[in-house]
Design a protein around this motif. Sequence first.
Motif, PDB file in Angstrom:
ATOM      1  N   ASP A  93      -0.619  -6.304   4.206  1.00 19.14           N
ATOM      2  CA  ASP A  93      -0.547  -5.423   5.464  1.00 19.14           C
ATOM      3  C   ASP A  93       0.544  -4.217   5.234  1.00 19.14           C
ATOM      4  O   ASP A  93       0.540  -3.243   5.594  1.00 19.14           O
ATOM      5  CB  ASP A  93      -0.258  -6.137   6.370  1.00 19.14           C
ATOM      6  N   SER A  94       1.756  -4.617   4.618  1.00 13.32           N
ATOM      7  CA  SER A  94       2.920  -3.612   4.433  1.00 13.32           C
ATOM      8  C   SER A  94       2.448  -2.619   3.396  1.00 13.32           C
ATOM      9  O   SER A  94       2.533  -1.580   3.337  1.00 13.32           O
ATOM     10  CB  SER A  94       4.308  -4.268   4.036  1.00 13.32           C
ATOM     11  N   THR A  95       1.586  -2.953   2.345  1.00 15.27           N
ATOM     12  CA  THR A  95       1.092  -2.190   1.490  1.00 15.27           C
ATOM     13  C   THR A  95       0.230  -1.305   1.850  1.00 15.27           C
ATOM     14  O   THR A  95      -0.080   0.228   1.727  1.00 15.27           O
ATOM     15  CB  THR A  95       0.674  -2.994   0.280  1.00 15.27           C
ATOM     16  N   ASP A  96      -0.886  -1.595   2.761  1.00 17.87           N
ATOM     17  CA  ASP A  96      -1.799  -0.692   3.483  1.00 17.87           C
ATOM     18  C   ASP A  96      -1.164  -0.087   4.464  1.00 17.87           C
ATOM     19  O   ASP A  96      -1.399   1.242   4.379  1.00 17.87           O
ATOM     20  CB  ASP A  96      -2.823  -1.677   4.296  1.00 17.87           C
ATOM     21  N   LEU A  97      -0.233  -0.336   5.113  1.00 18.09           N
ATOM     22  CA  LEU A  97       0.736   0.688   5.973  1.00 18.09           C
ATOM     23  C   LEU A  97       1.566   1.517   5.369  1.00 18.09           C
ATOM     24  O   LEU A  97       1.399   2.926   5.718  1.00 18.09           O
ATOM     25  CB  LEU A  97       1.555  -0.039   6.921  1.00 18.09           C
ATOM     26  N   ALA A  98       1.944   1.392   4.163  1.00 18.27           N
ATOM     27  CA  ALA A  98       2.702   2.320   3.200  1.00 18.27           C
ATOM     28  C   ALA A  98       1.615   3.429   2.656  1.00 18.27           C
ATOM     29  O   ALA A  98       2.015   4.506   2.899  1.00 18.27           O
ATOM     30  CB  ALA A  98       3.292   1.700   2.149  1.00 18.27           C
ATOM     31  N   ILE A  99       0.384   2.944   2.243  1.00 20.27           N
ATOM     32  CA  ILE A  99      -0.667   3.885   1.726  1.00 20.27           C
ATOM     33  C   ILE A  99      -1.163   4.614   3.049  1.00 20.27           C
ATOM     34  O   ILE A  99      -1.299   5.925   2.650  1.00 20.27           O
ATOM     35  CB  ILE A  99      -1.568   2.965   1.105  1.00 20.27           C
ATOM     36  N   GLY A 116       6.152   2.020  -2.209  1.00 17.25           N
ATOM     37  CA  GLY A 116       5.190   1.927  -3.000  1.00 17.25           C
ATOM     38  C   GLY A 116       3.804   2.723  -2.438  1.00 17.25           C
ATOM     39  O   GLY A 116       2.681   2.590  -2.928  1.00 17.25           O
ATOM     40  N   GLY A 117       4.130   3.360  -1.401  1.00 16.45           N
ATOM     41  CA  GLY A 117       2.822   3.805  -0.683  1.00 16.45           C
ATOM     42  C   GLY A 117       2.381   5.194  -1.773  1.00 16.45           C
ATOM     43  O   GLY A 117       1.134   5.253  -1.828  1.00 16.45           O
ATOM     44  N   TRP A 118       3.115   5.996  -2.365  1.00 17.25           N
ATOM     45  CA  TRP A 118       2.650   6.869  -3.172  1.00 17.25           C
ATOM     46  C   TRP A 118       1.823   6.565  -4.276  1.00 17.25           C
ATOM     47  O   TRP A 118       0.960   6.879  -4.552  1.00 17.25           O
ATOM     48  CB  TRP A 118       3.774   8.075  -3.711  1.00 17.25           C
ATOM     49  N   GLN A 119       2.382   5.266  -5.005  1.00 18.54           N
ATOM     50  CA  GLN A 119       1.653   4.640  -6.122  1.00 18.54           C
ATOM     51  C   GLN A 119       0.247   4.268  -5.603  1.00 18.54           C
ATOM     52  O   GLN A 119      -0.701   4.175  -6.359  1.00 18.54           O
ATOM     53  CB  GLN A 119       2.576   3.613  -6.799  1.00 18.54           C
ATOM     54  N   GLY A 120       0.473   3.378  -4.392  1.00 18.37           N
ATOM     55  CA  GLY A 120      -0.982   3.001  -3.935  1.00 18.37           C
ATOM     56  C   GLY A 120      -1.892   3.915  -3.622  1.00 18.37           C
ATOM     57  O   GLY A 120      -3.223   3.887  -3.898  1.00 18.37           O
ATOM     58  N   LEU A 121      -1.428   5.107  -3.125  1.00 14.47           N
ATOM     59  CA  LEU A 121      -2.501   6.123  -2.577  1.00 14.47           C
ATOM     60  C   LEU A 121      -2.990   6.726  -3.872  1.00 14.47           C
ATOM     61  O   LEU A 121      -4.188   7.051  -4.101  1.00 14.47           O
ATOM     62  CB  LEU A 121      -1.715   7.261  -1.860  1.00 14.47           C
ATOM     63  N   ALA A 138      -3.361   5.310  -6.745  1.00 10.88           N
ATOM     64  CA  ALA A 138      -4.301   4.307  -7.308  1.00 10.88           C
ATOM     65  C   ALA A 138      -5.679   4.086  -6.635  1.00 10.88           C
ATOM     66  O   ALA A 138      -6.762   3.774  -7.339  1.00 10.88           O
ATOM     67  CB  ALA A 138      -3.514   2.728  -7.168  1.00 10.88           C
ATOM     68  N   LEU A 139      -5.448   4.470  -5.232  1.00 14.59           N
ATOM     69  CA  LEU A 139      -6.937   4.501  -4.643  1.00 14.59           C
ATOM     70  C   LEU A 139      -7.803   5.558  -5.274  1.00 14.59           C
ATOM     71  O   LEU A 139      -9.133   5.302  -4.856  1.00 14.59           O
ATOM     72  CB  LEU A 139      -6.716   4.842  -3.093  1.00 14.59           C
ATOM     73  N   PHE A 140      -7.232   6.820  -5.562  1.00 12.02           N
ATOM     74  CA  PHE A 140      -8.447   7.500  -6.268  1.00 12.02           C
ATOM     75  C   PHE A 140      -8.806   7.236  -7.512  1.00 12.02           C
ATOM     76  O   PHE A 140     -10.182   7.823  -7.928  1.00 12.02           O
ATOM     77  CB  PHE A 140      -7.242   8.928  -6.604  1.00 12.02           C
ATOM     78  N   GLY A 141      -8.661   6.127  -8.422  1.00 10.01           N
ATOM     79  CA  GLY A 141      -9.237   5.663  -9.281  1.00 10.01           C
ATOM     80  C   GLY A 141     -10.490   4.725  -8.997  1.00 10.01           C
ATOM     81  O   GLY A 141     -11.022   4.050  -9.890  1.00 10.01           O
TER      82      GLY A 141
END
Length: 176
Positions: free
Chosen positions: A7-13, A82-87, A89-92
């Motif tokens: 949930d916190s990773t989703d919120l960060a992204i 980790g929001g930028w890294q997660g975002l 990563a979504l592009f792949g």
Amino acid sequence: MKSSTDDSTDLAIRARADLITAVLLIGLGLLVTYLSWTMPRLEARRIHPATIPGLVPIMLGVLLTLCGGLLGLRSWRIEAPGGWQGLIALFGTQQTRRVLAVLALALVYTLVLVGWLPFWAASMIFIFGFIVLFEVYLTDTPVALWRSVLWALAIALAGGGGIYLAFARIFLVRLP
């Protein structure tokens, strides 16, 4: 069941995606405001200032800029480790490739095919390309190419012809 880490990773992204969206909305709002401000005011025709052609667009541009600013402020304040890294990563992911493919096909259709070809032909090419791309390449369970091409050709001919028949002949809409 999702954990609190997910949930916190989703919120960060989402916070970082909102920040990018806010920058785009602010830019679009400022562009609309500027272009509305530079529209002719028609003073020579004694147009009242409350009825100038750019009045509604300038208000919408200012409101869009304001809403973008509020979204940006809100998303900037959210702690997003980790929001930028997660975002990025979504592009792949496969979903992102599908969304980008739809955007690319829509842009090619509207900006290149329509106007360059007759409307029915542009529609047929769009339908054909969309079906083949999503049945053969952008799917988890690909269909054989020959089968997809035959199916797409049949649907494209029926769809493009049907669109033309319905709008140009039945509803008498002038198509581009």
